[in-house]
Scaffold this active site. Structure first.
Site, PDB file in Angstrom:
ATOM      1  N   GLU A 178       0.808  -1.232   0.000  1.00  0.00           N
ATOM      2  CA  GLU A 178       0.000   0.000   0.000  1.00  0.00           C
ATOM      3  C   GLU A 178       0.837   1.276   0.000  1.00  0.00           C
ATOM      4  O   GLU A 178       0.814   2.056   0.968  1.00  0.00           O
ATOM      5  CB  GLU A 178      -0.964  -0.001   1.195  1.00  0.00           C
ATOM      6  CG  GLU A 178      -1.890  -1.202   1.233  1.00  0.00           C
ATOM      7  CD  GLU A 178      -2.926  -1.147   2.357  1.00  0.00           C
ATOM      8  OE1 GLU A 178      -2.855  -0.223   3.190  1.00  0.00           O
ATOM      9  OE2 GLU A 178      -3.793  -2.024   2.394  1.00  0.00           O
ATOM     10  N   GLU A 362      -5.487  -8.483   0.519  1.00  0.00           N
ATOM     11  CA  GLU A 362      -6.164  -8.157   1.782  1.00  0.00           C
ATOM     12  C   GLU A 362      -7.619  -7.855   1.505  1.00  0.00           C
ATOM     13  O   GLU A 362      -7.945  -7.097   0.585  1.00  0.00           O
ATOM     14  CB  GLU A 362      -5.573  -6.893   2.444  1.00  0.00           C
ATOM     15  CG  GLU A 362      -4.268  -7.080   3.130  1.00  0.00           C
ATOM     16  CD  GLU A 362      -3.771  -5.801   3.806  1.00  0.00           C
ATOM     17  OE1 GLU A 362      -4.599  -4.973   4.249  1.00  0.00           O
ATOM     18  OE2 GLU A 362      -2.544  -5.646   3.883  1.00  0.00           O
TER      19      GLU A 362
HETATM   20  O1  IFM Z   1      -4.326  -3.275   9.071  1.00  0.00           O
HETATM   21  C1  IFM Z   1      -4.239  -2.712   7.804  1.00  0.00           C
HETATM   22  C2  IFM Z   1      -3.072  -3.279   7.033  1.00  0.00           C
HETATM   23  O2  IFM Z   1      -1.873  -3.109   7.703  1.00  0.00           O
HETATM   24  C3  IFM Z   1      -2.952  -2.592   5.696  1.00  0.00           C
HETATM   25  N1  IFM Z   1      -4.200  -2.635   4.984  1.00  0.00           N
HETATM   26  C4  IFM Z   1      -5.398  -2.222   5.682  1.00  0.00           C
HETATM   27  C5  IFM Z   1      -5.493  -2.962   7.007  1.00  0.00           C
HETATM   28  C6  IFM Z   1      -6.771  -2.531   7.759  1.00  0.00           C
HETATM   29  O3  IFM Z   1      -6.742  -1.171   7.996  1.00  0.00           O
END
Ligand code: IFM
Length: 456
Positions: A178, A362
């Site tokens: 990210e 994710e």
């Molecule tokens: O916890 C985070 C993760 O570290 C990165 N993506 C989003 C998740 C939820 O906010």
């Protein structure tokens, strides 16, 4: 309202891609969010140690000092993970744990990951390893962090060193997690470490993050030729209830800023020019050859998706976020909007002819989970997972090459500025005892995967 069936079972339709054994299902975590042990075995300070120790920066002043104590409990955690029948685990390596401030390797830190990856492999789990999930060594931030071009070269050195050490134990390397959050929340809004607040810093930081990615890709390919190499981007769906041209442009700008700011340089070797209308004067310094380094071919693209944002025009060049009333939300306040995932995947497939295979690296949600009589009944999460997996299935049916899906997260953990209050795990963690309890979602996923594995 969500249908009760979706809350009570984890059972994809018979023709869903999820039943295919080669569609990878895994769980994900990140080093700073679970490891703890921030002062042990030669680990040096990171920007998140500094930021979270600064009063007012995180909810309740929470820090990653102990987190889930995974650094000491990793064997128990590998057992738990393997018991879920998942095919893969996505983790990150803590840069400040494996490299000293003078750029030498820290053997004890490296040994930790070698043992962990070896144990995962022994359980038959595929390993998806991210090199940078936000824990920049503090000494690099002291020299300007990602706003300083030199950090990109230091990152490449780290990638070179660690991939020489761990080659053969990793199925897929992701350079960055990210970069939007690292650049924008770290240097633009200041909500994340290191807490800087200037969009000019954010755009320059983004350029150096992506440059670091490109430089690292070369080392990863050279040192570990059998591993896949990619990057993980968080993407957001933006829509507007205002059907006027200005409203629709606002929604377009939202997605441009969140998605195309990262995907265009990676897949088209240029930044979208409309960004500089949104942020006049914030164009980063780009040296000759940078965009070729950034835009090298990728083996996969990781996509992290969580929610939709409703926006309206700000009457000038930008947009303003306006919360929709009466929609389903998570503990984070994020709107649950599964079709946004399908929509974005189909759009990327249409707009980027060289889009590599995709993993949803994710997806998941925070709920205020409690253990009652030894059980955690996380119905909203079960329904959330069912609906988002169906969105992925629809995208695959529409022709998008999605190869796998990782639940965020394996266990409750340190949710950055929100500390330990927000629980994303399919495994509950009692932070006072470090007891792990499988939530109902984890049990249903396990059951489904057992059923899938048993099919001929
Ligand atoms: O916890 C985070 C993760 O570290 C990165 N993506 C989003 C998740 C939820 O906010």
């Amino acid at each position: 309202m969500v249908s009760a069936a979706l809350e009570e079972t984890f059972s994809p339709p018979a023709d869903s891609v999820l039943w295919r054994k080669d569609f990878l299902i895994g769980a994900a975590t990140a080093a700073y969010q679970i490891e703890g042990a921030i002062h042990e075995d030669g680990r040096i300070p990171s920007i998140w140690d500094t930021f979270s120790a600064t009063p007012g920066k995180t909810l309740a002043g929470d820090t990653g000092e102990f987190a889930c104590d995974h650094y000491h409990r990793w064997q128990e955690d590998v057992e738990l993970l393997a018991s879920l029948n998942v095919g893969a685990y996505r983790l990150s390596i803590s840069w400040p744990r494996v490299m000293t401030a003078d750029g030498q390797k820290n053997q004890k830190g490296i040994d930790f990951y070698r043992k962990l990856l070896t144990a995962l492999r022994a359980k038959g789990l595929k390993t998806y390893v991210t090199l940078y999930h936000w824990d920049l060594p503090q000494h690099l931030e002291d020299k300007g962090g990602w706003v300083n071009r030199d950090t990109a070269y230091r990152f490449a050195e780290y990638a070179d060193m660690i991939s020489r050490e761990l080659h053969g134990l990793v199925d897929a390397w992701a350079t960055l997690n990210e970069p939007w959050c690292s650049a924008m929340h770290g240097y633009g809004t200041g909500h994340h470490a290191p807490g800087k607040q200037d969009v000019v810093f954010a755009t320059q930081a983004m350029h150096h993050l992506l440059l670091g990615h490109g430089l690292a890709v070369r080392h990863l390919r050279a040192n570990d030729p059998s591993a896949q190499v990619g990057i993980v981007a968080n993407v957001g769906r933006g829509t507007s209830t205002d059907a006027s041209e200005a409203g629709q442009r606002a929604a377009w700008l939202f997605e441009l800023q969140h998605n195309n700011w990262i995907l265009d340089p990676l897949l088209k070797k240029s930044y979208p020019s409309a960004l500089w209308e949104l942020w006049p004067g914030a164009e980063p310094t780009i040296l000759q050859g940078d965009m070729d380094i950034i835009g090298q071919p990728l083996d996969f693209l990781g996509i992290n998706y969580y929610f939709r944002t409703n926006v309206v025009s700000d009457g000038k060049h930008g947009y303003t976020e306006v919360d929709l009333e009466g929609v389903e939300r998570t503990q984070m306040g994020w709107e649950v909007y599964p079709d946004g995932l399908r929509h974005l995947l189909v759009g990327f497939h249409r707009d980027y002819p060289n889009l590599p295979p995709i993993y949803i690296t994710e997806n998941g949600m925070a709920t205020d989970d409690k253990v009652v009589d030894g059980e955690v009944d996380d119905r909203q999460r079960i329904s959330f997972l069912n609906r988002h997996l169906e969105a992925v299935n629809q995208a695959v049916k529409a022709g998008v090459d999605v190869r796998g899906y990782f639940i965020w997260s394996l266990m409750d953990n340190f949710e950055w500025a929100f500390g330990y209050e927000r629980r994303f795990g399919i495994i509950h963690v009692d932070y006072s005892t470090q007891k792990r309890t499988l939530k109902r979602s984890a049990k249903l996923v396990t059951q489904f995967l057992a059923e899938r594995n048993a099919k001929s």
